[in-house]
Scaffold this motif. Sequence first.
Motif, short mmCIF file in Angstrom:
data_model
loop_
_atom_site.label_atom_id
_atom_site.label_comp_id
_atom_site.label_asym_id
_atom_site.label_seq_id
_atom_site.Cartn_x
_atom_site.Cartn_y
_atom_site.Cartn_z
N ARG A 1 0.84 -1.20 0.00
CA ARG A 1 0.00 0.00 0.00
C ARG A 1 0.87 1.25 0.00
N ALA A 2 0.29 2.35 -0.43
CA ALA A 2 1.02 3.61 -0.50
C ALA A 2 1.64 3.96 0.85
N GLY A 3 2.89 4.40 0.78
CA GLY A 3 3.62 4.77 2.00
C GLY A 3 4.58 3.70 2.46
N PHE A 4 4.43 2.47 1.91
CA PHE A 4 5.34 1.39 2.22
C PHE A 4 6.34 1.23 1.08
N ARG A 5 7.33 0.41 1.28
CA ARG A 5 8.46 0.26 0.37
C ARG A 5 8.04 0.23 -1.10
#
Length: 294
Positions: free
Chosen positions: A97-101
Amino acid sequence: MILIIEFIKWLCSFGGVSGKSAIFLLVSINVLLLMSGCSTVGEVSEISTSYGQSLYRYEMHEGPTLIMEVGLADEMDDWGEVLTELSSISGIFTYNRAGFRGSYSINSVRDAKTIVTELNELLIAAKVKPPFILVGHSLGGAYMELYAKTFPENIAGVLLIDPNDARYPAACKALELDHCEPPGSMPWWAELIYPRAVAGEIKAWSHSLEQVRRSTTFPPVPLAVLSAGNDKRRGDVNAIKRQELTQHLHRQLSELSSVSKHEVCMECGHYVHRDNPQLVVEAVRWILTSAGNL
């Protein structure tokens, strides 16, 4: 390390995360720190959408594709060995998900509706064609419930693994238990460790559950719900009551579909797919068979 341990304890104060799962989460974090990007099912790919960029893995197979949605603070490789077992019976799509690697979004709000909308565009951009079998763990289970209700025409089945139930806070308060509401923010020291997206999803947690509660009818597809059971062995009376309530709500959740099953894994913590991968594989097989695809 001390800060990570404290963050896990803090997360465990909200119902549904067992002590065993907390220990596993700690180990997982350390493994990820040491072995970021370790190999699993499918090649890692990147793709851009109108919302940003996403890192994902996609392995094709005949029949429906499993869309895998992790829980809070997890990444796509955290599913572990169950992915290898599932890849023999179905296609698999996992992503961060957005915000992760490797993934980011122009949307600062990280509620369920936003995440579901972004996921749907990602699937279109990556040319992952329906029908889908949605698989969601923990808070990811709530996201998958909302996805199924938002895009019912895409769905062949749903598997929810110890999911967050949108009715839990109200039911918990009605029984006068403790730790009924999701946390609304992260401790400052946890914000130093985890991606900002974790804080965003925690901030939106209550709103996300409200979005699920207000969502439309569940599609007429096979639905399996797996519940953790090992908190019954803990000495905390409130923890036992919270888990009994969670299991009761999960049983009711399974009744959203007329073709459904609910199973409690007594030896499993919150990470049922880690503690008993075969149970997850069997649930997917049941969904495929019930949907006429196996």
